[in-house]
Scaffold this motif. Sequence first.
Motif, short mmCIF file in Angstrom:
data_model
loop_
_atom_site.label_atom_id
_atom_site.label_comp_id
_atom_site.label_asym_id
_atom_site.label_seq_id
_atom_site.Cartn_x
_atom_site.Cartn_y
_atom_site.Cartn_z
N PRO A 40 -2.96 -16.12 -10.45
CA PRO A 40 -4.25 -15.45 -10.31
C PRO A 40 -4.03 -14.15 -9.55
N PRO A 41 -4.83 -13.11 -9.84
CA PRO A 41 -4.62 -11.85 -9.13
C PRO A 41 -4.76 -12.06 -7.62
N ILE A 42 -3.90 -11.41 -6.87
CA ILE A 42 -3.92 -11.58 -5.40
C ILE A 42 -5.09 -10.78 -4.84
N ASN A 43 -5.95 -11.46 -4.12
CA ASN A 43 -7.17 -10.85 -3.59
C ASN A 43 -7.25 -11.17 -2.10
N ILE A 200 2.27 -20.68 5.46
CA ILE A 200 1.41 -19.53 5.20
C ILE A 200 2.14 -18.59 4.24
N ASP A 201 1.37 -17.90 3.40
CA ASP A 201 1.98 -16.92 2.49
C ASP A 201 2.38 -15.69 3.28
N SER A 202 3.55 -15.18 2.96
CA SER A 202 4.03 -13.96 3.61
C SER A 202 4.33 -12.92 2.53
N TYR A 203 3.83 -11.71 2.72
CA TYR A 203 4.06 -10.63 1.75
C TYR A 203 4.93 -9.56 2.39
N THR A 204 5.98 -9.18 1.71
CA THR A 204 6.84 -8.09 2.17
C THR A 204 6.62 -6.89 1.26
N MET A 205 6.10 -5.81 1.86
CA MET A 205 5.77 -4.61 1.06
C MET A 205 7.00 -3.72 0.94
N SER A 206 7.13 -3.10 -0.25
CA SER A 206 8.26 -2.18 -0.45
C SER A 206 7.99 -1.33 -1.68
N ASP A 207 8.52 -0.11 -1.66
CA ASP A 207 8.42 0.73 -2.86
C ASP A 207 9.57 0.47 -3.82
N GLU A 208 10.57 -0.21 -3.34
CA GLU A 208 11.72 -0.53 -4.20
C GLU A 208 11.61 -1.98 -4.64
N GLU A 209 11.94 -2.23 -5.88
CA GLU A 209 11.89 -3.61 -6.36
C GLU A 209 12.90 -4.44 -5.56
N VAL A 233 7.99 -11.80 -6.96
CA VAL A 233 7.86 -10.34 -6.86
C VAL A 233 6.59 -9.93 -7.59
N LEU A 234 5.71 -9.29 -6.86
CA LEU A 234 4.46 -8.78 -7.44
C LEU A 234 4.62 -7.28 -7.67
N GLY A 235 4.35 -6.85 -8.87
CA GLY A 235 4.53 -5.44 -9.22
C GLY A 235 3.24 -4.65 -9.08
N PRO A 236 3.26 -3.39 -9.53
CA PRO A 236 2.08 -2.53 -9.41
C PRO A 236 0.85 -3.19 -10.03
N GLY A 237 -0.26 -3.15 -9.32
CA GLY A 237 -1.51 -3.72 -9.83
C GLY A 237 -1.65 -5.21 -9.60
N GLU A 238 -0.60 -5.85 -9.17
CA GLU A 238 -0.67 -7.31 -8.99
C GLU A 238 -0.97 -7.73 -7.57
N HIS A 239 -1.04 -6.76 -6.69
CA HIS A 239 -1.26 -7.07 -5.26
C HIS A 239 -2.06 -5.92 -4.65
N PRO A 240 -2.68 -6.15 -3.51
CA PRO A 240 -3.54 -5.09 -2.93
C PRO A 240 -2.84 -4.19 -1.92
N PHE A 241 -1.54 -4.32 -1.75
CA PHE A 241 -0.86 -3.57 -0.68
C PHE A 241 -0.55 -2.13 -1.13
N PRO A 242 -0.42 -1.22 -0.18
CA PRO A 242 -0.22 0.19 -0.53
C PRO A 242 1.24 0.52 -0.83
N TYR A 245 5.69 -2.61 -4.69
CA TYR A 245 5.98 -4.04 -4.82
C TYR A 245 5.53 -4.82 -3.59
N ALA A 246 5.33 -6.09 -3.80
CA ALA A 246 5.14 -7.02 -2.67
C ALA A 246 5.87 -8.29 -3.04
N LEU A 247 6.66 -8.78 -2.12
CA LEU A 247 7.41 -10.02 -2.35
C LEU A 247 6.68 -11.13 -1.61
N ARG A 248 6.24 -12.14 -2.36
CA ARG A 248 5.50 -13.22 -1.71
C ARG A 248 6.39 -14.44 -1.55
N ARG A 249 6.32 -15.04 -0.38
CA ARG A 249 7.00 -16.33 -0.18
C ARG A 249 6.24 -17.15 0.86
#
Length: 415
Positions: A40-43, A200-209, A233-242, A245-249
């Motif tokens: 589901p889209p990350i919100n 808990i879900d943890s998101y790591t933001m990055s501009d590099e895949e 790995v969440l790509g463009p449009g799949e997560h709300p972070f600036p 990419y965002a890596l969820r674990r």
Amino acid sequence: VNRRTLLRTGGAALVGLGFGGCATTRSRRGDPAPGMPTQPPINLVPVAASWERVIRTTVGLRPHRPSGFLLKAERLDEKVLIHDYGHGGAGHGIGWGTGFLATELAMQQTKRRAAVIGCGTVGLTAARQLQRHGFDVTIYAASLPPETTSNMAMAFFSPASGLISAARTPEWEIQFRHAAEIGYRELQLLVGSRYGISWIDSYTMSDEEPAAPREEPGSGELVPRSMQTDRIVLGPGEHPFPTTYALRRSILRIEPSIYLDALLADVVRFGGHIVVRKFETPRDLMSLTESVIVNCAGLGSRELFNDKTMVPVKGQLSVLVPQTDVDYAASGGGARTAGAVVSTMPRRDGIVLGTTMERGVETLEPNEESRKRIVDGAVAVFNAMRRPARDRPITTSVPPSQPARFDSFLDEDDV
Ligand SMILES: Cc1cc2nc3c(=O)[nH]c(=O)nc-3n(C[C@H](O)[C@H](O)[C@H](O)COP(=O)(O)OP(=O)(O)OC[C@H]3O[C@@H](n4cnc5c(N)ncnc54)[C@H](O)[C@@H]3O)c2cc1C
């Protein structure tokens, strides 16, 4: 900001869990990985980060030993002294494990009375392991929670974080793996509100895949794969972070003020005693009536046992007003945040922002420059985050599982 920069500055979330590890799943909307359900889209609700919401800034000195924690027994006249200290940035993660290994050494003695020096996470977990194996335990400590370094941690299961900086010996690696496995298992079994432990879900933001995980552990990897959870790995449009990419674990969060109080209550409940006392020299220990002494004095071991190899690694956190609608940890940043990065963990005592790692810095005074960088970083990143969609449910972390196991035989009044 490239991945290496993130690892250096983006906080403990990346450093502690390591990027190498188990399988990565690439999530694409409408194109799930084979066998995977559609994500589901990350919100998410952004952290309300502002200077007005900062409620405190804390500092702790991690007890780092370049060659890793020390776990060994030696004779002190007619007593046996077992060292269990030097856990760097990993004491919450592996304390149960080194406590078990210390207990194995204690079991080689015939007497079943033990003194534990230190009442941080390492001393408390060692005390519980000793009690579980039939020892009468008294904890002697100069300071008790909430006045320990352990209370100043972020804190989550990060078994190798800041733990070792010199070459590893095979013997130490074996001790580490055993300790980490035990720690991981114990913390999972204590998940629940009584101990303040949760997934808990943890998101790591990055501009590099994020790079593909390294293959089999080999030389670089210290934390076994079995202790690393899924990576998505969440790509463009799949997560709300600036970031691109965002890596969820999933990570194991520990809320120190709840956890340490619960452990202390358990030590007393199982017949233990707590004595506030500071020891200046090893000779002072001779006045104790216990013949087995387990040293869990953390950085205090540097003076008490003249371990000159020990180095403090200063860690500073700033804490925001708690926010019940924030149910995820986040770290990193990217070009759209002008290089600003965050490392955040929501807890019941506030949204924790961190952290620094200043090797060899002794002062407990907050560093104003670090405080500004940490808070301004959070403001920049969370202000740039996409607002939550109102027509979709907010994405929540894994719910806490069963109540912690001791709850089942304790009266409500006891808890
Ligand atoms: C900002 C920050 C973030 C962190 N994040 C994490 C994390 O996410 N995960 C994680 O696992 N770890 C984390 N850590 C590291 C963790 O906090 C430490 O590894 C842990 O606190 C070490 O525990 P300890 O019991 O050895 O030391 P302490 O908590 O310092 O306890 C030492 C005890 O020994 C006593 N003592 C010392 N000297 C004497 C003496 N001479 N006589 C009597 N008593 C004495 C003290 O009074 C105290 O009771 C973090 C630390 C910091 C600062």
